[in-house]
Design a protein around this motif. Structure first.
Motif, mmCIF file in Angstrom:
data_model
loop_
_atom_site.group_PDB
_atom_site.id
_atom_site.type_symbol
_atom_site.label_atom_id
_atom_site.label_comp_id
_atom_site.label_asym_id
_atom_site.label_seq_id
_atom_site.Cartn_x
_atom_site.Cartn_y
_atom_site.Cartn_z
ATOM 1 N N VAL A 52 10.477 -101.085 -9.319
ATOM 2 C CA VAL A 52 11.532 -101.217 -10.326
ATOM 3 C C VAL A 52 11.320 -102.516 -11.099
ATOM 4 N N GLU A 53 11.317 -102.413 -12.407
ATOM 5 C CA GLU A 53 11.162 -103.572 -13.277
ATOM 6 C C GLU A 53 12.356 -103.658 -14.219
ATOM 7 N N GLY A 54 12.601 -104.845 -14.742
ATOM 8 C CA GLY A 54 13.708 -105.044 -15.671
ATOM 9 C C GLY A 54 14.550 -106.231 -15.257
ATOM 10 N N ASP A 55 15.276 -106.768 -16.204
ATOM 11 C CA ASP A 55 16.156 -107.905 -15.936
ATOM 12 C C ASP A 55 17.487 -107.376 -15.419
ATOM 13 N N LEU A 56 17.630 -107.330 -14.091
ATOM 14 C CA LEU A 56 18.808 -106.735 -13.465
ATOM 15 C C LEU A 56 19.701 -107.816 -12.879
ATOM 16 N N ASN A 57 20.925 -107.884 -13.397
ATOM 17 C CA ASN A 57 21.886 -108.879 -12.912
ATOM 18 C C ASN A 57 23.018 -108.261 -12.112
ATOM 19 N N HIS A 58 23.225 -106.959 -12.277
ATOM 20 C CA HIS A 58 24.368 -106.301 -11.631
ATOM 21 C C HIS A 58 23.953 -105.144 -10.733
ATOM 22 N N THR A 59 22.657 -104.850 -10.650
ATOM 23 C CA THR A 59 22.186 -103.692 -9.902
ATOM 24 C C THR A 59 21.303 -104.146 -8.755
ATOM 25 N N SER A 60 21.646 -103.740 -7.553
ATOM 26 C CA SER A 60 20.892 -104.131 -6.370
ATOM 27 C C SER A 60 20.026 -102.978 -5.889
ATOM 28 N N ALA A 61 19.053 -103.304 -5.033
ATOM 29 C CA ALA A 61 18.195 -102.272 -4.442
ATOM 30 C C ALA A 61 19.028 -101.298 -3.617
ATOM 31 N N MET A 62 20.064 -101.806 -2.951
ATOM 32 C CA MET A 62 20.924 -100.939 -2.138
ATOM 33 C C MET A 62 21.657 -99.928 -3.024
ATOM 34 N N SER A 63 22.125 -100.391 -4.178
ATOM 35 C CA SER A 63 22.823 -99.494 -5.091
ATOM 36 C C SER A 63 21.890 -98.419 -5.623
ATOM 37 N N LEU A 64 20.670 -98.800 -5.973
ATOM 38 C CA LEU A 64 19.695 -97.815 -6.459
ATOM 39 C C LEU A 64 19.356 -96.797 -5.381
ATOM 40 N N ARG A 65 19.160 -97.290 -4.168
ATOM 41 C CA ARG A 65 18.805 -96.395 -3.066
ATOM 42 C C ARG A 65 19.922 -95.385 -2.815
ATOM 43 N N ALA A 66 21.155 -95.858 -2.819
ATOM 44 C CA ALA A 66 22.279 -94.976 -2.511
ATOM 45 C C ALA A 66 22.513 -93.942 -3.613
ATOM 46 N N ASN A 67 22.301 -94.336 -4.872
ATOM 47 C CA ASN A 67 22.623 -93.451 -5.988
ATOM 48 C C ASN A 67 21.468 -92.555 -6.422
ATOM 49 N N VAL A 68 20.236 -93.033 -6.249
ATOM 50 C CA VAL A 68 19.097 -92.316 -6.812
ATOM 51 C C VAL A 68 18.310 -91.529 -5.772
ATOM 52 N N ALA A 69 18.062 -92.120 -4.603
ATOM 53 C CA ALA A 69 17.183 -91.490 -3.605
ATOM 54 C C ALA A 69 17.552 -90.040 -3.291
ATOM 55 N N PRO A 70 18.835 -89.702 -3.090
ATOM 56 C CA PRO A 70 19.161 -88.306 -2.761
ATOM 57 C C PRO A 70 18.819 -87.317 -3.882
ATOM 58 N N GLN A 71 18.619 -87.807 -5.111
ATOM 59 C CA GLN A 71 18.373 -86.916 -6.241
ATOM 60 C C GLN A 71 16.896 -86.781 -6.593
ATOM 61 N N LEU A 72 16.024 -87.520 -5.887
ATOM 62 C CA LEU A 72 14.590 -87.421 -6.155
ATOM 63 C C LEU A 72 14.005 -86.307 -5.291
ATOM 64 N N VAL A 73 13.795 -85.147 -5.890
ATOM 65 C CA VAL A 73 13.335 -83.960 -5.178
ATOM 66 C C VAL A 73 11.881 -83.677 -5.553
ATOM 67 N N GLY A 74 11.034 -83.493 -4.545
ATOM 68 C CA GLY A 74 9.639 -83.185 -4.786
ATOM 69 C C GLY A 74 8.747 -84.354 -4.390
ATOM 70 N N ASN A 75 7.434 -84.146 -4.592
ATOM 71 C CA ASN A 75 6.493 -85.219 -4.254
ATOM 72 C C ASN A 75 5.902 -85.799 -5.530
ATOM 73 N N PHE A 76 4.823 -86.526 -5.382
ATOM 74 C CA PHE A 76 4.221 -87.221 -6.521
ATOM 75 C C PHE A 76 3.881 -86.255 -7.651
#
Length: 283
Positions: A52-76
């Motif tokens: 993950v790249e970008g200037d992030l001041n309000h978004t944590s790795a924990m927040s991304l993991r909780a919100n995004v990981a369940p929606q990533l379906v499939g492999n590379f």
């Protein structure tokens, strides 16, 4: 020289050749399908890393993991990049996301956060406005983080217009010595400003230039009007109604001869350019 033609193959031979070709194509397709399924399921091709790249001041790795990981379906190979982008953009504070594959098993994500400049809607709504005039939902991490943001209240479709007017009003009203607390666009299209001092200004409707011209007229004459009322300054302003074509109505702190109900509306009228003050007396 005579040319001799070969005799045509018997029908049963031709049928055998066609059958062999069809079987070969079928087997080839089956092998390709099986290979594709194997690629899809083999753990070696699972997405093993997300950069993950970008200037992030309000978004944590924990927040991304909780919100995004369940929606990533499939492999590379099978992951839907468009769906992945939308999943990242649903995270609070994220304005935009760009997602691309990096062989053999990584995703590289470039995120842009909203840069909030104002609160939106009623207090406690949890809505903010970014510097592009876009309304989004997010919680401020700490009370100090809002940096004294003003509040915009109106139709979300006109949020960008409201932000533009706010940015033009802030320097125009600086002479009153109190920053803007709230800018409201009424259902009838009128503009209303409340300052941190509590002063309320009815700016009227119309194009922004017309609204700003009425504000400049107030600021140019208010010091003289206030001075005439017991040597007061512009900071004594409590209420101003700029919706009059020939002048404005105002109330100054400590200057009233009207009932409380009447004083809540209009107390002193300033006529321009001489701007004398008229007082109304109770019967």
């Amino acid at each position: 020289m005579n040319s001799a033609s070969l005799p045509a193959a018997p029908l049963d031979v031709r049928l055998m050749n066609i059958t062999a070709v069809v079987l070969f194509i079928g087997v080839a397709l089956a092998v390709l399908w099986a290979g594709g399924r194997w690629l899809q399921r083999h753990p070696a091709f699972a997405v093993g890393r997300i950069v993950v790249e970008g200037d992030l001041n309000h978004t944590s790795a924990m927040s991304l993991r909780a919100n995004v990981a369940p929606q990533l379906v499939g492999n590379f190979f099978t992951l839907d990049l468009q769906a992945a982008r939308q999943a990242f953009e649903q995270v609070p504070w994220i304005r935009s996301a760009q997602v691309r594959r990096e062989f053999p098993s990584s995703l590289r994500v470039l995120l842009q956060e909203h840069e909030a400049v104002a609160h939106w809607g009623a207090e406690g709504s949890g809505m903010l406005v970014d510097r592009y005039g876009e309304v989004f939902e997010a919680e401020v991490d700490e009370p100090e983080d809002d940096d004294g943001w003003p509040r915009l209240i109106g139709s979300a479709e006109r949020a960008a217009e409201m932000l533009q007017l706010l940015q033009r009003l802030q320097p125009a009203l600086a002479g009153l010595g109190s920053p803007i607390a709230t800018l409201t666009l009424t259902p009838h299209g009128g503009w209303r400003v409340q300052l941190h001092s509590g002063a309320l200004l009815e700016l009227g409707s119309g194009p922004q230039e017309a609204v700003l011209e009425r504000v400049r007229r107030l600021l140019n004459t208010l010091p003289q009007v206030a001075q005439q009322q017991g040597g007061r300054s512009s900071s004594a302003l409590e209420y101003a109604d700029l919706r009059h074509t020939s002048g404005y109505a105002l109330r100054l702190r400590g200057v009233t001869t009207m009932s409380a109900e009447e004083a809540a509306k209009k107390i002193v009228r300033a006529r321009l350019p001489a701007a004398p003050v008229r007082r109304s007396t109770q019967n």
